[in-house]
Design a protein around this motif. Sequence first.
Motif, mmCIF file in Angstrom:
data_model
loop_
_atom_site.group_PDB
_atom_site.id
_atom_site.type_symbol
_atom_site.label_atom_id
_atom_site.label_comp_id
_atom_site.label_asym_id
_atom_site.label_seq_id
_atom_site.Cartn_x
_atom_site.Cartn_y
_atom_site.Cartn_z
ATOM 1 N N TYR A 1 0.830 -1.219 0.078
ATOM 2 C CA TYR A 1 -0.174 0.030 -0.031
ATOM 3 C C TYR A 1 1.019 1.187 0.112
ATOM 4 O O TYR A 1 1.903 1.314 0.764
ATOM 5 C CB TYR A 1 -0.907 0.014 1.303
ATOM 6 N N ALA A 2 0.583 2.136 -0.781
ATOM 7 C CA ALA A 2 1.333 3.482 -0.821
ATOM 8 C C ALA A 2 0.972 4.571 0.063
ATOM 9 O O ALA A 2 -0.149 5.013 -0.136
ATOM 10 C CB ALA A 2 1.320 3.970 -2.441
ATOM 11 N N GLY A 3 1.555 4.386 1.271
ATOM 12 C CA GLY A 3 1.349 5.135 2.293
ATOM 13 C C GLY A 3 1.087 6.737 1.813
ATOM 14 O O GLY A 3 0.217 7.440 2.866
ATOM 15 N N LYS A 4 1.620 7.273 1.041
ATOM 16 C CA LYS A 4 1.490 8.661 0.725
ATOM 17 C C LYS A 4 0.079 9.041 0.372
ATOM 18 O O LYS A 4 -0.118 10.286 0.591
ATOM 19 C CB LYS A 4 2.550 9.223 -0.271
ATOM 20 N N ALA A 5 -0.682 8.027 -0.325
ATOM 21 C CA ALA A 5 -2.125 8.223 -0.350
ATOM 22 C C ALA A 5 -2.990 8.883 0.844
ATOM 23 O O ALA A 5 -3.749 9.665 0.682
ATOM 24 C CB ALA A 5 -2.586 7.302 -1.128
ATOM 25 N N GLY B 1 2.368 1.453 -8.700
ATOM 26 C CA GLY B 1 0.916 1.629 -8.530
ATOM 27 C C GLY B 1 0.375 2.641 -9.600
ATOM 28 O O GLY B 1 0.868 2.480 -10.816
ATOM 29 N N GLY B 2 -0.594 3.479 -9.407
ATOM 30 C CA GLY B 2 -1.093 4.267 -10.377
ATOM 31 C C GLY B 2 -2.491 3.809 -10.845
ATOM 32 O O GLY B 2 -3.092 4.382 -11.747
ATOM 33 N N LEU B 3 -3.107 2.830 -10.351
ATOM 34 C CA LEU B 3 -4.171 2.273 -10.885
ATOM 35 C C LEU B 3 -5.301 3.082 -10.490
ATOM 36 O O LEU B 3 -5.513 3.868 -9.412
ATOM 37 C CB LEU B 3 -4.678 0.806 -10.241
ATOM 38 N N VAL C 1 3.385 -4.932 -6.304
ATOM 39 C CA VAL C 1 2.301 -3.705 -6.974
ATOM 40 C C VAL C 1 2.188 -2.856 -5.815
ATOM 41 O O VAL C 1 2.463 -3.210 -4.639
ATOM 42 C CB VAL C 1 1.320 -4.019 -7.502
ATOM 43 N N GLU C 2 2.161 -1.510 -6.066
ATOM 44 C CA GLU C 2 1.951 -0.580 -5.030
ATOM 45 C C GLU C 2 0.572 0.277 -5.170
ATOM 46 O O GLU C 2 1.003 1.613 -5.455
ATOM 47 C CB GLU C 2 3.288 0.413 -5.021
ATOM 48 N N PRO C 3 -0.284 -0.083 -5.022
ATOM 49 C CA PRO C 3 -1.566 0.657 -5.088
ATOM 50 C C PRO C 3 -1.926 1.465 -3.673
ATOM 51 O O PRO C 3 -1.711 1.055 -2.744
ATOM 52 C CB PRO C 3 -2.595 -0.223 -5.173
ATOM 53 N N GLY C 4 -2.127 2.797 -4.117
ATOM 54 C CA GLY C 4 -2.622 3.778 -3.033
ATOM 55 C C GLY C 4 -3.857 4.162 -3.054
ATOM 56 O O GLY C 4 -4.836 3.676 -2.274
ATOM 57 N N ARG C 5 -4.129 5.008 -4.127
ATOM 58 C CA ARG C 5 -5.229 5.519 -4.310
ATOM 59 C C ARG C 5 -6.451 4.421 -4.600
ATOM 60 O O ARG C 5 -7.523 4.520 -3.985
ATOM 61 C CB ARG C 5 -5.053 6.613 -5.757
ATOM 62 N N ALA C 6 -6.074 3.395 -5.415
ATOM 63 C CA ALA C 6 -7.009 2.479 -5.432
ATOM 64 C C ALA C 6 -7.546 1.609 -4.437
ATOM 65 O O ALA C 6 -8.875 1.308 -4.378
ATOM 66 C CB ALA C 6 -6.362 1.251 -6.735
ATOM 67 N N ALA D 1 -7.905 9.591 -0.969
ATOM 68 C CA ALA D 1 -6.258 9.566 -1.432
ATOM 69 C C ALA D 1 -5.958 11.030 -1.629
ATOM 70 O O ALA D 1 -6.774 11.651 -2.359
ATOM 71 C CB ALA D 1 -6.146 8.679 -2.650
ATOM 72 N N TYR D 2 -4.676 11.315 -1.293
ATOM 73 C CA TYR D 2 -4.345 12.795 -1.650
ATOM 74 C C TYR D 2 -5.165 13.741 -1.277
ATOM 75 O O TYR D 2 -4.773 14.792 -1.765
ATOM 76 C CB TYR D 2 -3.852 12.538 -3.213
ATOM 77 N N CYS D 3 -5.893 13.876 -0.280
ATOM 78 C CA CYS D 3 -6.478 14.983 0.218
ATOM 79 C C CYS D 3 -5.842 15.323 1.774
ATOM 80 O O CYS D 3 -5.142 16.460 1.928
ATOM 81 C CB CYS D 3 -8.077 14.659 -0.007
HETATM 82 C C1 PLP Z 1 2.705 7.412 -5.785
HETATM 83 C C2 PLP Z 1 3.313 6.040 -6.007
HETATM 84 C C3 PLP Z 1 2.578 5.082 -5.846
HETATM 85 C C4 PLP Z 1 0.982 4.996 -5.710
HETATM 86 O O1 PLP Z 1 0.379 5.581 -6.547
HETATM 87 P P1 PLP Z 1 -1.397 5.464 -6.634
HETATM 88 O O2 PLP Z 1 -1.648 6.419 -7.809
HETATM 89 O O3 PLP Z 1 -1.911 6.177 -5.524
HETATM 90 O O4 PLP Z 1 -1.689 4.088 -6.828
HETATM 91 C C5 PLP Z 1 3.179 3.779 -5.871
HETATM 92 N N1 PLP Z 1 4.464 3.792 -6.144
HETATM 93 C C6 PLP Z 1 5.372 4.857 -6.191
HETATM 94 C C7 PLP Z 1 6.683 4.540 -6.376
HETATM 95 C C8 PLP Z 1 4.767 6.156 -6.107
HETATM 96 O O5 PLP Z 1 5.563 7.022 -6.213
#
Ligand code: PLP
Length: 463
Positions: free
Chosen positions: A93-97, A277-279, A319-324, A420-422
């Motif tokens: 899980y991408a914690g920055k979300a 990530g980025g889904l 994989v690294e989904p945050g937003r999804a 996410a991201y708010c």
């Molecule tokens: C931002 C980021 C993610 C998460 O992106 P989401 O759009 O939230 O899924 C995953 N991996 C890396 C390296 C990122 O910079």
Amino acid sequence: MSRSAHPAGPRHADVLPEGHYSAPPADLNALDPKVWAQTVSRDEDGALTVGGIPVTRLAEEFGTPAYVLDETDFRARARAWRSAFGNDADVFYAGKAFLSRAVVRWLDEEGLNLDVCSGGELATALSAGMPADRIAFHGNNKSVAEIRRAVGAGVGRIVLDSFQEIVRVAHIAQSLGTRQRVQIRVTVGVEAHTHEFIATAHEDQKFGIPLAGGQAAEAVRRALQLDGLEVIGIHSHIGSQIFDMSGFEVAAHRVVGLLKDIRDEHGVELPEIDLGGGLGIAYTSDDDPREPHEIAKALTEIVARECEAARLSTPRLSVEPGRAIVGPTAFTVYEVGTIKPLDGLRTYVSVDGGMSDNIRTALYDADYSVALVSRRSEAEPMLSRVVGKHCESGDIVVRDAFLPGDLAPGDLIAVPATGAYCRSMASNYNHVLRPPVVAVADGEARVIVRRETEDDLLRLDVG
Ligand SMILES: *Cc1c(COP(=O)(O)O)cnc(C)c1O
């Protein structure tokens, strides 16, 4: 809550300025399950409920604005990702979300791993008890202190982002008498953004080491020679809010190409590949995100196919989904303040928050939807722009939306898909206090991040 009459705003028929909307929805009271958290519905009184609690009660108890997070939905999404990828892959899980200690515990319990990209995120993860070996540490400019802390804590991997960092991490690991597991982040010349991707994007960005010109191969060459490093794989992250899997296909092709070159040159097959990530998620009814199991199937097949073609054994995928995961699980509830109909244009609806709790509209021209949630309304749709209370004309929360024409000060409106991201990008602009995050599940609500207070602000101001 006072409710004063005001002149009805212009109707959509008056004008359709360029914008991100088509016709008003057939039923303004409908809550599209694509954009709202799983347990959201309307009760008999017409108020939105989440986790079995009316939003009117949440607003009374916790105030507005507030982020309301559906814990049941969060856990369900985390589990869906985890089970879609199974035991041969890892979900970080991408914690920055959005990161908080409660979220870390949910992730831990649901068997997910965690990406962090700063000392603060690492501290949050560790303080909530996430095992260090399930944490990955990212970033294009990790400080020496951050690296030392991450290595010392025993994080499972550090994702190396530059030639200097290769040496720096190796040196720190060696000085701490350990060997750090690392991945090397490469840029593959693919840029994915929403519905399109560019396969020949130039690598003109701050993240990663370009595959182009053999730079990534050189990075691997250097890293393999350093005793402080155990190179476990290659990392690629191609963008955000992606719906089209073809960008991943090109990225996987190029990353596997590098793995093959590494095998041919060094005789080693790196055991891991991370596709980032980025889904995408649905911010409005126009977005059609894929289910985790479809994404897992597509990515797993792509990697297997590419490896087979390159005669490599299939590496472990991550994989690294945050937003999804977190995006769809929360909404922001605001109280309506000033309502300003501009003849022939639209109605400006001001809320008690704004760009300080949701910067995405101003920053990325992001689309959101919005609904009246404290009651039902049968009034005509009114073309609206939801704006905040900040001293900045770009302070827009929802650029184009239809709200009922009888909207009045004191009504509650909510913007879905703000998980996410708010809160994670929230600011104190104008010394506005950052809203709380209230988690709801099974008829219970609890604050997991409390509202900022004026005392919090003044505590930092030591002058
Ligand atoms: C931002 C980021 C993610 C998460 O992106 P989401 O759009 O939230 O899924 C995953 N991996 C890396 C390296 C990122 O910079």
